[in-house]
Design a protein around this motif. Sequence first.
Motif, PDB file in Angstrom:
ATOM      1  N   VAL A 102       0.862  -1.428   0.001  1.00 45.19           N
ATOM      2  CA  VAL A 102      -0.158  -0.189  -0.081  1.00 45.19           C
ATOM      3  C   VAL A 102       0.865   1.198   0.089  1.00 45.19           C
ATOM      4  CG1 VAL A 102      -1.907  -1.117   1.232  1.00 45.19           C
ATOM      5  CG2 VAL A 102      -0.388  -0.185   2.599  1.00 45.19           C
ATOM      6  N   ILE A 103       0.387   2.373  -0.287  1.00 49.05           N
ATOM      7  CA  ILE A 103       1.029   3.522  -0.468  1.00 49.05           C
ATOM      8  C   ILE A 103       0.226   4.565   0.502  1.00 49.05           C
ATOM      9  CG2 ILE A 103       1.881   5.433  -2.164  1.00 49.05           C
ATOM     10  CD1 ILE A 103       2.284   3.217  -4.209  1.00 49.05           C
ATOM     11  N   ASP A 104       1.008   5.303   1.207  1.00 55.01           N
ATOM     12  CA  ASP A 104       0.199   6.244   2.068  1.00 55.01           C
ATOM     13  C   ASP A 104       0.155   7.615   1.453  1.00 55.01           C
ATOM     14  OD1 ASP A 104       2.786   7.940   2.251  1.00 55.01           O
ATOM     15  OD2 ASP A 104       3.320   6.834   4.172  1.00 55.01           O
ATOM     16  N   ASN A 153       4.770   6.983   0.342  1.00 56.07           N
ATOM     17  CA  ASN A 153       5.369   6.206   0.697  1.00 56.07           C
ATOM     18  C   ASN A 153       5.078   4.719   0.482  1.00 56.07           C
ATOM     19  OD1 ASN A 153       7.584   8.096   1.566  1.00 56.07           O
ATOM     20  ND2 ASN A 153       6.308   8.569   3.122  1.00 56.07           N
ATOM     21  N   LEU A 154       5.911   3.933   0.326  1.00 54.45           N
ATOM     22  CA  LEU A 154       5.374   2.287   0.047  1.00 54.45           C
ATOM     23  C   LEU A 154       5.406   1.797   1.492  1.00 54.45           C
ATOM     24  CD1 LEU A 154       4.742   0.130  -2.036  1.00 54.45           C
ATOM     25  CD2 LEU A 154       7.308  -0.368  -1.949  1.00 54.45           C
ATOM     26  N   HIS A 155       4.338   0.831   1.735  1.00 56.19           N
ATOM     27  CA  HIS A 155       4.300  -0.087   2.889  1.00 56.19           C
ATOM     28  C   HIS A 155       4.134  -1.418   2.435  1.00 56.19           C
ATOM     29  CE1 HIS A 155       4.293   3.680   5.569  1.00 56.19           C
ATOM     30  NE2 HIS A 155       3.585   4.086   4.711  1.00 56.19           N
ATOM     31  N   PRO A 156       4.881  -2.416   2.657  1.00 58.81           N
ATOM     32  CA  PRO A 156       4.685  -3.908   2.242  1.00 58.81           C
ATOM     33  C   PRO A 156       3.599  -4.162   2.835  1.00 58.81           C
ATOM     34  CG  PRO A 156       6.964  -3.404   2.784  1.00 58.81           C
ATOM     35  CD  PRO A 156       6.190  -2.111   3.282  1.00 58.81           C
TER      36      PRO A 156
END
Length: 140
Positions: free
Chosen positions: A44-46, A50-53
């Motif tokens: 997901v992307i905030d 920023n990418l969050h696995p």
Amino acid sequence: MNLENEKCVMIIDENLPLGLIANTAAIMGISLGKEFPEVVGLDVIDQSGNLHPGIIEFPVPILKGTPEKIREIRQKLYEPVFSELTSIDFSDLAQGCKTYDEFIQKMASAPESSLQYLGLAICGPKKKVNKLTGNMPLLR
């Protein structure tokens, strides 16, 4: 895996020090991810970009148990009626090894009865998981 009819829990020895509780949960969690990669959600992307696995798509309650209760449940998991459940155990033998080769060698010469289980993860049909763990309290 049908997430509506499936359940996954971890049972951890409530008497362990906090660091070993965390280590036990982490080790079993990594093993669960290997067994069920399909339950890890998409990355997901905030709002900031920023990418969050991806993380697991359902909760995994952590239950507290005594070493005796964990062993009792582990023994039941060998019975044919529970054969469709996936279980991952983490023992004192595993925790005490410095390398995986050492773990393989020591486990090959250790009778199951000598293992002290620090934790046990169980996944499968809700009814069967609940039959084994339904009355156990959360580890808090």
